[in-house]
Scaffold this active site. Structure first.
Site, PDB file in Angstrom:
ATOM      1  N   ASP A  53       0.831  -1.200   0.000  1.00  0.00           N
ATOM      2  CA  ASP A  53       0.000   0.000   0.000  1.00  0.00           C
ATOM      3  C   ASP A  53       0.871   1.258   0.000  1.00  0.00           C
ATOM      4  O   ASP A  53       1.950   1.262   0.597  1.00  0.00           O
ATOM      5  CB  ASP A  53      -0.900  -0.011   1.237  1.00  0.00           C
ATOM      6  CG  ASP A  53      -2.033   0.996   1.142  1.00  0.00           C
ATOM      7  OD1 ASP A  53      -2.342   1.440   0.018  1.00  0.00           O
ATOM      8  OD2 ASP A  53      -2.598   1.343   2.189  1.00  0.00           O
ATOM      9  N   ASN A  83     -10.380  -2.963  -6.626  1.00  0.00           N
ATOM     10  CA  ASN A  83      -9.566  -1.957  -7.305  1.00  0.00           C
ATOM     11  C   ASN A  83     -10.092  -1.569  -8.682  1.00  0.00           C
ATOM     12  O   ASN A  83      -9.642  -0.574  -9.266  1.00  0.00           O
ATOM     13  CB  ASN A  83      -8.113  -2.441  -7.435  1.00  0.00           C
ATOM     14  CG  ASN A  83      -7.351  -2.387  -6.140  1.00  0.00           C
ATOM     15  OD1 ASN A  83      -6.362  -3.104  -5.951  1.00  0.00           O
ATOM     16  ND2 ASN A  83      -7.779  -1.532  -5.210  1.00  0.00           N
ATOM     17  N   ILE A 127      -7.129  -4.916   7.063  1.00  0.00           N
ATOM     18  CA  ILE A 127      -6.840  -6.153   6.337  1.00  0.00           C
ATOM     19  C   ILE A 127      -7.255  -6.036   4.873  1.00  0.00           C
ATOM     20  O   ILE A 127      -6.709  -6.699   3.998  1.00  0.00           O
ATOM     21  CB  ILE A 127      -7.551  -7.348   7.000  1.00  0.00           C
ATOM     22  CG1 ILE A 127      -7.103  -7.465   8.461  1.00  0.00           C
ATOM     23  CG2 ILE A 127      -7.254  -8.640   6.268  1.00  0.00           C
ATOM     24  CD1 ILE A 127      -5.608  -7.547   8.657  1.00  0.00           C
TER      25      ILE A 127
END
Length: 249
Positions: free
Chosen positions: A25, A73, A203
């Site tokens: 990330d 995404n 998570i």
């Protein structure tokens, strides 16, 4: 628990996590800090996969699972998604020879049917070209979501029960393990250590079943800046913990 101290790291080879999973990330924020477009962050992030793959293999980690693209995404801007879909093509074209040299085998889990044909082909070639390697497994989670994986597993087991191949009441944890996308990893399916970069502590729908007893490390380091020393630091943090799996020692 956060881990950002990577000075004077000493690791016990006997306490290296066998399976490390990483939520990569922070690519967009890395680019924004440098006044660059988000895709520049994704490119730098993919380049960093090479660095961390080398480092993980050198440490003796047996499986490195990287969360590359989630089922959520697709909600991102089309241009960004299109660019992300092109990254595996470039990555595998450039990096597979080195993976073979390092004896690293590529595995990919997720719903690959939704990916562009060029991406699917690059993934298939990488899997085939490294199939003979028996060192570390580099496992990409691509168009992967934990809930999607569990739904598919439930559907499979329910269909088997409906077809009379099993009794629903007899379904065991091992049956669920076998129906998940990590099943080919066998005893290494469950990560020992889950790392998330960028300072977020979520998570994000990743390996929901498999991380039931994983050790978690959160670091403020953005993924493109996450280094081999950061990986060593996370592994040292892991080694310092007392893993009881619900029991009492």
């Amino acid at each position: 628990m956060r881990s950002d101290n990577n000075t004077q790291i000493k690791l016990d080879p006997q306490r290296i996590p066998q399976h490390v999973a990483i939520i990569m990330d922070g690519n967009g924020r890395w680019a924004k800090k440098r006044l660059l477009p988000r895709i520049a962050g994704h490119k730098q992030g993919m380049d960093n996969v090479r660095t961390i793959t080398r480092a993980a293999s050198a440490l003796g980690i047996k499986v490195l699972t990287l969360y590359a693209f989630s089922t959520e995404n697709w909600k991102r801007p089309k241009d960004e998604v299109s660019y992300i879909m092109s990254l595996p093509v470039t990555f595998f074209n450039n990096f597979v020879p080195e993976l073979i040299e390092q004896n690293v085998r590529v595995m990919i889990m997720g719903d690959l049917t939704a990916l562009p044909e060029s991406t699917r082909s690059a993934c298939a070639r990488a899997i085939a070209d490294t199939a003979h390697c028996d060192g570390m497994i580099l496992n990409f989670a691509l168009n992967y979501g934990g809930r999607d994986e569990l739904r598919r597993a439930v559907q499979q087991l329910a269909q088997e029960a409906e077809d009379g191949k099993r009794q629903a009441r007899d379904i065991k944890d091992t049956d669920i393990d076998a129906a998940l996308m990590t099943a080919p990893l066998g005893k290494l399916a469950d990560p020992d250590l889950l790392i998330r970069t960028s300072g977020e502590e979520r998570i994000s729908n990743f390996l929901l079943w498999q991380i039931a007893y994983s050790e978690l490390v959160f670091t403020d380091r953005l993924w493109p800046d996450f280094s081999a020393d950061d990986l060593r630091s996370a592994c040292a943090d892991y080694a310092s913990r007392d893993r009881r799996f619900g029991a009492v020692k």
